[in-house]
Design an enzyme around this catalytic site. Sequence first.
Site, PDB file in Angstrom:
ATOM      1  N   CYS A 143       0.841  -1.197   0.000  1.00 48.12           N
ATOM      2  CA  CYS A 143       0.000   0.000   0.000  1.00 48.12           C
ATOM      3  C   CYS A 143       0.881   1.254   0.000  1.00 48.12           C
ATOM      4  O   CYS A 143       1.984   1.251   0.540  1.00 48.12           O
ATOM      5  CB  CYS A 143      -0.910   0.004   1.230  1.00 48.12           C
ATOM      6  SG  CYS A 143      -2.043   1.417   1.272  1.00 48.12           S
ATOM      7  N   ASP A 155       0.418   3.836   1.649  1.00 44.20           N
ATOM      8  CA  ASP A 155       0.401   4.438   2.984  1.00 44.20           C
ATOM      9  C   ASP A 155       1.825   4.749   3.478  1.00 44.20           C
ATOM     10  O   ASP A 155       2.696   3.876   3.459  1.00 44.20           O
ATOM     11  CB  ASP A 155      -0.289   3.460   3.958  1.00 44.20           C
ATOM     12  CG  ASP A 155      -0.649   4.106   5.279  1.00 44.20           C
ATOM     13  OD1 ASP A 155       0.263   4.674   5.925  1.00 44.20           O
ATOM     14  OD2 ASP A 155      -1.828   4.058   5.673  1.00 44.20           O
ATOM     15  N   ARG A 208       3.016   4.989   6.236  1.00 44.87           N
ATOM     16  CA  ARG A 208       3.464   4.242   7.413  1.00 44.87           C
ATOM     17  C   ARG A 208       3.900   2.816   7.083  1.00 44.87           C
ATOM     18  O   ARG A 208       4.263   2.064   7.979  1.00 44.87           O
ATOM     19  CB  ARG A 208       2.320   4.201   8.448  1.00 44.87           C
ATOM     20  CG  ARG A 208       1.903   5.583   8.924  1.00 44.87           C
ATOM     21  CD  ARG A 208       0.572   5.527   9.629  1.00 44.87           C
ATOM     22  NE  ARG A 208      -0.503   5.121   8.708  1.00 44.87           N
ATOM     23  CZ  ARG A 208      -1.773   4.939   9.065  1.00 44.87           C
ATOM     24  NH1 ARG A 208      -2.127   5.110  10.321  1.00 44.87           N
ATOM     25  NH2 ARG A 208      -2.679   4.579   8.183  1.00 44.87           N
ATOM     26  N   HIS A 266      -2.109  -4.023   5.009  1.00 48.14           N
ATOM     27  CA  HIS A 266      -1.928  -3.595   6.400  1.00 48.14           C
ATOM     28  C   HIS A 266      -3.285  -3.340   7.034  1.00 48.14           C
ATOM     29  O   HIS A 266      -4.240  -2.968   6.353  1.00 48.14           O
ATOM     30  CB  HIS A 266      -1.035  -2.350   6.486  1.00 48.14           C
ATOM     31  CG  HIS A 266      -1.652  -1.116   5.907  1.00 48.14           C
ATOM     32  ND1 HIS A 266      -2.280  -0.173   6.682  1.00 48.14           N
ATOM     33  CD2 HIS A 266      -1.768  -0.697   4.632  1.00 48.14           C
ATOM     34  CE1 HIS A 266      -2.734   0.800   5.883  1.00 48.14           C
ATOM     35  NE2 HIS A 266      -2.446   0.514   4.644  1.00 48.14           N
ATOM     36  N   CYS A 306      -6.321  -0.136   6.805  1.00 49.03           N
ATOM     37  CA  CYS A 306      -5.998   0.514   5.526  1.00 49.03           C
ATOM     38  C   CYS A 306      -7.095   1.523   5.131  1.00 49.03           C
ATOM     39  O   CYS A 306      -8.273   1.183   5.036  1.00 49.03           O
ATOM     40  CB  CYS A 306      -5.842  -0.545   4.440  1.00 49.03           C
ATOM     41  SG  CYS A 306      -5.426   0.145   2.825  1.00 49.03           S
TER      42      CYS A 306
HETATM   43 CO    CO Z   1      -3.434   1.240   2.999  1.00 47.97          CO
END
Ligand code: CO
Length: 199
Positions: free
Chosen positions: A42, A44, A46, A98, A101
Amino acid sequence: MGELQHLFDSNREWVKEITTSDPDFFKRLAKQQKPEILWIGCSDSRVPANQIINMLPGEVFVHRNIANQVVYGDVNCQSVIQFAVEVLKVKHIIVCGHYGCGGVIASVEQQAEGVMAGWLEHIKSVYDENQRELVQERDKEKMIDRLCELNVASQVKNLCQAEPVIHAWNTGQPLKVHGWIYNIGDGLLRDLDISVTGL
Ligand code: CO
C-alpha cells in the site's frame, strides 16, 4: 536555500552513513540490480517496504498503490510484474496489506469520488464476495481488518492469474507468491499462509 533543503541534508547524511561502513556500496549498486523480491504494498506512508523488512537499496523491487491491489487492467502494476518476473527473475512476490488501511475503509464507507472511487470498486467486490462472513463481525474495526486480510488474499489470486507469473510456472522458473499483512500498531508482519508455488 530551498524549502526542502532538509531532505537534501538528510540524503547527504544517509550516503555518509552507508559509505562509512561500505565505501563501494553505491558504485557496486550502479552496475546492476538483482533483487530477489518484488513487493506489492500500500502507498500508505506508514508502510515503507524497505524499512519494514530492513532491506538495503538493491534488495527489493517495489510497487505500491492505494490498498495494494493487483488489477488486471492496471498497466502500471502489470508492467512491474512483467519486468520483475521476466527480466529480474525475482524468486518471491509479496503482496503486503496492512490493518486499518484507509483505502479499504473508504471502499466500505463509499467515501471516495472520481478516479479513486473506480479504483476502490475492486475492494468493494472483495467485500461483496465475502459479505456473509463479514456481516457476522459486529466490531467495525475488526471487520475492516478482516477485509484487509481478504483483500490481500484476493490480490494474491489476481497475481496468480497474471500472464508472466503463469508463464514462469509453466517453464519451471522458481517463483513463489505470498500474502502478508502488516500491523502499523506494533510494526510486525504476519504471513497469511496463502503462499502459492505453482500451478
Ligand atoms: Co493502505
